[in-house]
Motif scaffolding. Structure first.
Motif, PDB file in Angstrom:
ATOM      1  N   THR A   1       8.355   0.251  -9.973  1.00 54.57           N
ATOM      2  CA  THR A   1       8.171   1.611 -10.174  1.00 54.57           C
ATOM      3  C   THR A   1       9.749   2.124 -11.003  1.00 54.57           C
ATOM      4  O   THR A   1      10.341   1.508 -10.094  1.00 54.57           O
ATOM      5  CB  THR A   1       7.884   1.994  -8.462  1.00 54.57           C
ATOM      6  OG1 THR A   1       9.203   1.536  -7.428  1.00 54.57           O
ATOM      7  CG2 THR A   1       6.840   1.886  -8.305  1.00 54.57           C
TER       8      THR A   1
ATOM      9  N   LEU B   1      -0.135   1.276  -7.566  1.00 50.82           N
ATOM     10  CA  LEU B   1       0.756   0.932  -6.986  1.00 50.82           C
ATOM     11  C   LEU B   1       1.023  -0.635  -7.574  1.00 50.82           C
ATOM     12  O   LEU B   1       1.959  -1.295  -8.062  1.00 50.82           O
ATOM     13  CB  LEU B   1       1.465   1.784  -6.134  1.00 50.82           C
ATOM     14  CG  LEU B   1       1.944   3.444  -6.467  1.00 50.82           C
ATOM     15  CD1 LEU B   1       1.922   4.364  -4.913  1.00 50.82           C
ATOM     16  CD2 LEU B   1       3.194   3.926  -6.812  1.00 50.82           C
TER      17      LEU B   1
ATOM     18  N   ARG C   1       9.340   3.650  -4.207  1.00 48.25           N
ATOM     19  CA  ARG C   1       8.673   2.652  -3.948  1.00 48.25           C
ATOM     20  C   ARG C   1      10.661   1.405  -3.793  1.00 48.25           C
ATOM     21  O   ARG C   1      10.934   1.853  -3.876  1.00 48.25           O
ATOM     22  CB  ARG C   1       7.735   2.151  -4.874  1.00 48.25           C
ATOM     23  CG  ARG C   1       6.960   0.861  -3.677  1.00 48.25           C
ATOM     24  CD  ARG C   1       5.609   0.274  -4.671  1.00 48.25           C
ATOM     25  NE  ARG C   1       6.198  -0.857  -5.675  1.00 48.25           N
ATOM     26  CZ  ARG C   1       6.064  -1.110  -6.841  1.00 48.25           C
ATOM     27  NH1 ARG C   1       4.661  -1.627  -7.102  1.00 48.25           N
ATOM     28  NH2 ARG C   1       6.262  -1.560  -7.563  1.00 48.25           N
TER      29      ARG C   1
ATOM     30  N   GLN D   1      -2.480   4.028  -4.629  1.00 46.30           N
ATOM     31  CA  GLN D   1      -1.989   3.402  -4.292  1.00 46.30           C
ATOM     32  C   GLN D   1      -2.781   1.612  -5.235  1.00 46.30           C
ATOM     33  O   GLN D   1      -1.648   0.553  -5.058  1.00 46.30           O
ATOM     34  CB  GLN D   1      -2.302   2.879  -2.674  1.00 46.30           C
ATOM     35  CG  GLN D   1      -1.822   3.319  -1.776  1.00 46.30           C
ATOM     36  CD  GLN D   1      -0.456   3.800  -1.629  1.00 46.30           C
ATOM     37  OE1 GLN D   1       0.171   2.546  -1.322  1.00 46.30           O
ATOM     38  NE2 GLN D   1      -0.163   4.479  -2.142  1.00 46.30           N
TER      39      GLN D   1
ATOM     40  N   THR E   1      12.449   0.527  -6.148  1.00 48.34           N
ATOM     41  CA  THR E   1      12.531   1.274  -7.208  1.00 48.34           C
ATOM     42  C   THR E   1      13.486   1.089  -7.617  1.00 48.34           C
ATOM     43  O   THR E   1      14.443   2.049  -7.053  1.00 48.34           O
ATOM     44  CB  THR E   1      12.042   2.875  -6.586  1.00 48.34           C
ATOM     45  OG1 THR E   1      10.659   3.402  -6.398  1.00 48.34           O
ATOM     46  CG2 THR E   1      12.164   3.839  -7.643  1.00 48.34           C
TER      47      THR E   1
END
Length: 253
Positions: free
Chosen positions: A224, A218, A188, A215, A191
């Motif tokens: 992430t 997330l 992402r 999703q 990240t």
């Protein structure tokens, strides 16, 4: 000790349904263990043992009073065992309570998001137990914890490490109430290198091999993380990714 010689005996029908039917397992509140190793683990770690079925030549550990003990011939064992090559011992255990706790006092938890392969779910639970995780959450239609393939892959961790099925809003609420950040193994905009995270108290989320994290999950991750690897490698098997992250977390304890 009882002896059963008919494949149509009600107990044999019960064993076959436990092996093949998730809904039946839930209704009965029982699941099947298909090896001497799993029987030993159930006895060592407080599994609620209900029935033991074995062939006449099987070597059994001492079985507690009150557990139903049945011998069957080899052909009957083959007809009820979920394994292609039966090991001569089956055990029926009661499922553990699955109600979500009010808080999570432990240091580290694992979240599986849509991991549908029983072998992966069982292996990840075994790994979580090995690296001293405090529990495992299953969200978005993961493989059944009590599928015989899952149970076999746990190598006994099913009796040691708590597992909960829940939806994502309830998971997020529980993590927030417990002061636990959620780290997702995904790419992402924010990240970071997985080696830079603070794993002192957290939950680690792993998605399916084909789709990764959903999703929905997330959206509730605090961060992430990316496992560094060769440029020509796209991803790791879900169980391997969980192993890398759990080892990274445990080595900083």
């Amino acid at each position: 000790m009882e002896t059963i010689t008919s494949r149509s005996n009600p107990l044999c029908t019960h064993l076959r349904k436990l092996a093949s039917d998730r809904a039946y397992r839930r209704r009965s509140g029982e699941f099947l263990c298909d090896s001497p190793k799993l029987l030993e683990e159930a006895l060592l770690h407080g599994g609620d043992l209900r029935t033991v079925v074995c062939t006449e030549d099987a070597a059994l550990p001492p079985i507690p009073a009150g557990v139903r003990l049945v011998t069957v011939p080899a052909d009957v064992m083959k007809s009820v065992s979920p394994a292609q090559t039966p090991q001569g011992v089956l055990a029926v255990c009661a499922m553990r309570p699955t109600a979500l706790p009010e808080t999570l006092p432990g240091k580290r938890y694992v979240v599986l998001d849509g991991v549908q392969d029983p072998g992966n779910v069982g292996t990840i639970l075994r790994t979580a137990d090995a690296f001293r995780a405090d529990g495992l959450f299953l969200v978005n239609a993961c493989a059944d914890l009590y599928n015989p393939k899952t149970v076999r892959a746990t190598m006994g961790a099913v009796f040691r490490c708590p597992v909960w099925n829940c939806d994502i809003p309830d998971l997020r609420h529980l993590l927030t109430a417990s002061g636990l950040p959620l780290y997702g193994a995904a790419l992402r905009a924010d990240t970071v290198d997985a080696r830079t995270l603070d794993y002192s108290r957290c939950a680690i989320a792993i998605g399916s091999e084909g789709k990764g994290l959903s999703q929905e999950l997330l959206a509730v991750c605090d961060q992430t993380a990316l496992i560094p690897m060769s440029d020509h490698c796209e991803s790791l098997n879900a169980a391997m990714a969980a192993t890398v992250l759990l080892w990274e977390a445990a080595r900083n304890d």
